[in-house]
Design a protein around this motif. Sequence first.
Motif, PDB file in Angstrom:
ATOM      1  N   ALA A 140     -42.104 -54.347 -40.800  1.00  0.00           N
ATOM      2  CA  ALA A 140     -42.243 -55.015 -39.645  1.00  0.00           C
ATOM      3  C   ALA A 140     -43.267 -54.059 -38.713  1.00  0.00           C
ATOM      4  N   ILE A 141     -42.941 -52.577 -39.051  1.00  0.00           N
ATOM      5  CA  ILE A 141     -43.737 -51.752 -38.482  1.00  0.00           C
ATOM      6  C   ILE A 141     -45.477 -52.004 -38.625  1.00  0.00           C
ATOM      7  N   GLY A 142     -45.546 -52.092 -39.919  1.00  0.00           N
ATOM      8  CA  GLY A 142     -46.797 -52.211 -40.423  1.00  0.00           C
ATOM      9  C   GLY A 142     -47.366 -53.543 -39.838  1.00  0.00           C
ATOM     10  N   LEU A 143     -46.596 -54.545 -40.102  1.00  0.00           N
ATOM     11  CA  LEU A 143     -46.962 -55.980 -39.217  1.00  0.00           C
ATOM     12  C   LEU A 143     -47.596 -55.589 -37.995  1.00  0.00           C
ATOM     13  N   LEU A 144     -46.709 -55.206 -36.973  1.00  0.00           N
ATOM     14  CA  LEU A 144     -47.092 -54.736 -35.839  1.00  0.00           C
ATOM     15  C   LEU A 144     -48.258 -54.030 -35.562  1.00  0.00           C
ATOM     16  N   TYR A 146     -46.554 -47.365 -46.337  1.00  0.00           N
ATOM     17  CA  TYR A 146     -46.486 -46.455 -47.469  1.00  0.00           C
ATOM     18  C   TYR A 146     -45.618 -44.869 -46.962  1.00  0.00           C
ATOM     19  N   SER A 147     -46.318 -44.589 -45.927  1.00  0.00           N
ATOM     20  CA  SER A 147     -45.845 -43.163 -45.253  1.00  0.00           C
ATOM     21  C   SER A 147     -44.315 -43.209 -45.023  1.00  0.00           C
ATOM     22  N   PHE A 148     -43.707 -44.315 -44.376  1.00  0.00           N
ATOM     23  CA  PHE A 148     -42.598 -44.329 -43.837  1.00  0.00           C
ATOM     24  C   PHE A 148     -41.598 -44.575 -45.044  1.00  0.00           C
ATOM     25  N   PHE A 149     -42.131 -45.103 -46.184  1.00  0.00           N
ATOM     26  CA  PHE A 149     -41.495 -45.574 -47.455  1.00  0.00           C
ATOM     27  C   PHE A 149     -41.152 -44.176 -48.336  1.00  0.00           C
ATOM     28  N   ALA A 150     -42.368 -43.332 -48.387  1.00  0.00           N
ATOM     29  CA  ALA A 150     -42.233 -42.176 -49.002  1.00  0.00           C
ATOM     30  C   ALA A 150     -41.650 -40.973 -48.150  1.00  0.00           C
ATOM     31  N   TYR A 151     -41.630 -41.063 -46.920  1.00  0.00           N
ATOM     32  CA  TYR A 151     -40.657 -40.058 -46.174  1.00  0.00           C
ATOM     33  C   TYR A 151     -39.284 -40.311 -46.572  1.00  0.00           C
ATOM     34  N   ARG A 152     -38.858 -41.477 -46.759  1.00  0.00           N
ATOM     35  CA  ARG A 152     -37.473 -41.886 -47.059  1.00  0.00           C
ATOM     36  C   ARG A 152     -37.021 -41.494 -48.462  1.00  0.00           C
ATOM     37  N   ILE A 153     -37.756 -41.981 -49.143  1.00  0.00           N
ATOM     38  CA  ILE A 153     -37.545 -42.220 -50.797  1.00  0.00           C
ATOM     39  C   ILE A 153     -37.763 -40.843 -51.439  1.00  0.00           C
ATOM     40  N   PHE A 154     -38.781 -39.871 -51.021  1.00  0.00           N
ATOM     41  CA  PHE A 154     -38.908 -38.536 -51.409  1.00  0.00           C
ATOM     42  C   PHE A 154     -38.213 -37.482 -50.864  1.00  0.00           C
ATOM     43  N   SER A 155     -37.127 -37.824 -50.167  1.00  0.00           N
ATOM     44  CA  SER A 155     -36.284 -36.966 -49.378  1.00  0.00           C
ATOM     45  C   SER A 155     -34.839 -37.001 -49.573  1.00  0.00           C
ATOM     46  N   ASN A 156     -34.083 -36.139 -48.866  1.00  0.00           N
ATOM     47  CA  ASN A 156     -32.600 -36.230 -49.268  1.00  0.00           C
ATOM     48  C   ASN A 156     -32.013 -37.594 -48.599  1.00  0.00           C
ATOM     49  N   ARG A 157     -32.830 -38.084 -47.728  1.00  0.00           N
ATOM     50  CA  ARG A 157     -32.386 -39.398 -46.921  1.00  0.00           C
ATOM     51  C   ARG A 157     -32.137 -40.543 -47.929  1.00  0.00           C
ATOM     52  N   PHE A 158     -32.572 -40.510 -49.096  1.00  0.00           N
ATOM     53  CA  PHE A 158     -32.558 -41.712 -50.005  1.00  0.00           C
ATOM     54  C   PHE A 158     -31.238 -42.065 -50.486  1.00  0.00           C
ATOM     55  N   PRO A 159     -30.499 -43.060 -50.372  1.00  0.00           N
ATOM     56  CA  PRO A 159     -29.171 -43.200 -50.940  1.00  0.00           C
ATOM     57  C   PRO A 159     -28.964 -42.867 -52.305  1.00  0.00           C
ATOM     58  N   LEU A 160     -29.924 -42.986 -53.303  1.00  0.00           N
ATOM     59  CA  LEU A 160     -29.747 -42.694 -54.346  1.00  0.00           C
ATOM     60  C   LEU A 160     -30.184 -41.106 -54.798  1.00  0.00           C
ATOM     61  N   GLY A 161     -30.477 -40.544 -53.856  1.00  0.00           N
ATOM     62  CA  GLY A 161     -30.832 -39.001 -54.283  1.00  0.00           C
ATOM     63  C   GLY A 161     -32.243 -38.903 -54.021  1.00  0.00           C
ATOM     64  N   LYS A 162     -32.690 -37.803 -53.675  1.00  0.00           N
ATOM     65  CA  LYS A 162     -34.171 -37.560 -53.745  1.00  0.00           C
ATOM     66  C   LYS A 162     -35.070 -37.833 -54.891  1.00  0.00           C
ATOM     67  N   MET A 163     -35.833 -38.627 -54.907  1.00  0.00           N
ATOM     68  CA  MET A 163     -36.895 -39.049 -55.936  1.00  0.00           C
ATOM     69  C   MET A 163     -37.994 -38.304 -55.934  1.00  0.00           C
ATOM     70  N   HIS A 164     -38.655 -38.008 -57.196  1.00  0.00           N
ATOM     71  CA  HIS A 164     -39.872 -37.220 -57.484  1.00  0.00           C
ATOM     72  C   HIS A 164     -40.959 -38.316 -57.914  1.00  0.00           C
ATOM     73  N   LEU A 165     -41.878 -37.903 -57.233  1.00  0.00           N
ATOM     74  CA  LEU A 165     -43.430 -38.720 -57.422  1.00  0.00           C
ATOM     75  C   LEU A 165     -43.553 -38.695 -58.992  1.00  0.00           C
ATOM     76  N   PHE A 166     -43.685 -37.537 -59.402  1.00  0.00           N
ATOM     77  CA  PHE A 166     -43.938 -37.202 -60.896  1.00  0.00           C
ATOM     78  C   PHE A 166     -42.721 -36.936 -61.678  1.00  0.00           C
ATOM     79  N   THR A 167     -42.378 -37.512 -62.711  1.00  0.00           N
ATOM     80  CA  THR A 167     -41.180 -37.311 -63.621  1.00  0.00           C
ATOM     81  C   THR A 167     -41.337 -37.597 -65.137  1.00  0.00           C
ATOM     82  N   ALA A 168     -40.689 -37.166 -65.897  1.00  0.00           N
ATOM     83  CA  ALA A 168     -40.723 -37.711 -67.406  1.00  0.00           C
ATOM     84  C   ALA A 168     -40.237 -38.835 -67.493  1.00  0.00           C
TER      85      ALA A 168
END
Length: 345
Positions: A59-63, A99-121
């Motif tokens: 919604a932020i992006g649409l606005l 994308y910036s808002f998503f990345a801020y949440r997902i690649f940090s400790n705020r993500f419910p499933l734990g911090k995710m990494h952009l590059f991983t095996a």
Amino acid sequence: LTSADVLIRFFHFDASISSQSAGYLQIVAPGIFFQFNNNTFSGIYNGQGDSKTPFRITAIGLLVNIVLDPLLIYGYGPFPRLGTAGAAIATVLAQLIVYSFFAYRIFSNRFPLGKMHLFTALKKKPANRIIFLGLPVSLQNALFSMFSLTLAALAARWGAIGVAAQSVGSQIEALSWMTATGFSTALAAFVGQNYGAGKYERIRKGYRLTLYIAGSIGLSAGILFFLFSREIFSIFIPEAEAVEAGGTYLKILAISQLFMVTELVTQGAFNGCGRTIPPSLTGILFTGARIPLAWYLCSFPSLGLNGIWWSITLSSIFKGTLLPFWFLYFQKKILNAKKIKEKIL
């Protein structure tokens, strides 16, 4: 970027329109990276049953897009007048912000499933499972775009009126289509959780309830489009000839709204069970059938351009009829068998 001119020539537009369209595509192309990742991030949240977070971020992006569009297109205040290029820039910037808002949440400790990494095996087994589930859906969506482009090129034979009726009409119809897609996504998450937990009766109840809710919306949209087709279309394009063609588009597509919603809801139920092939196969076959059917119907002088709209409606009716019966068979044969097996164990 490199084939924008080739794609636009496919529609046989005037030189000025072709130039602007190609320029728009070339600017928007880099934003595809953000768009793909935004869809992936939304899917991660939806799979957890959290649809509020991607809704708020999107919604932020649409606005942002809504605000930037007039500023960059018409050049208000300190902003330059960029025309269609301004619309493209606004779209890319909006996608970047999402994308910036998503990345801020997902690649940090705020993500419910734990911090995710952009590059991983990659792990072979999960990766293969994801490819197996995602490939049919990806193929369906890619082919759907190609089929739609082909129909748009066919509509362009009737000049700007045909293109306007198809493009604007489909955007209006997206009100019901996007609503049904939202219910389909929610149902897929609900079904997936209950399928994994072995609660098959809840899957049946959830599917029926979603059909009732989304079906009522589709039926209401169909009635609205049928009764007020010209009035609705005239809000966006006031020219009499365009209103006549666009109004006819909405009136014909109104007949298939309920079937379209039923197909999308059932697709979500199948996807939640990890059965992505049935809805993808149905979608590819019947959506692809629109092209030869449209060519055939357009050959009748009494139909002309309207033959394209009838091909869309008829294929939607077939899809919305076949897929629920297929899911009913799946419930009886697969879910019942699993339920009996678990009781025995």
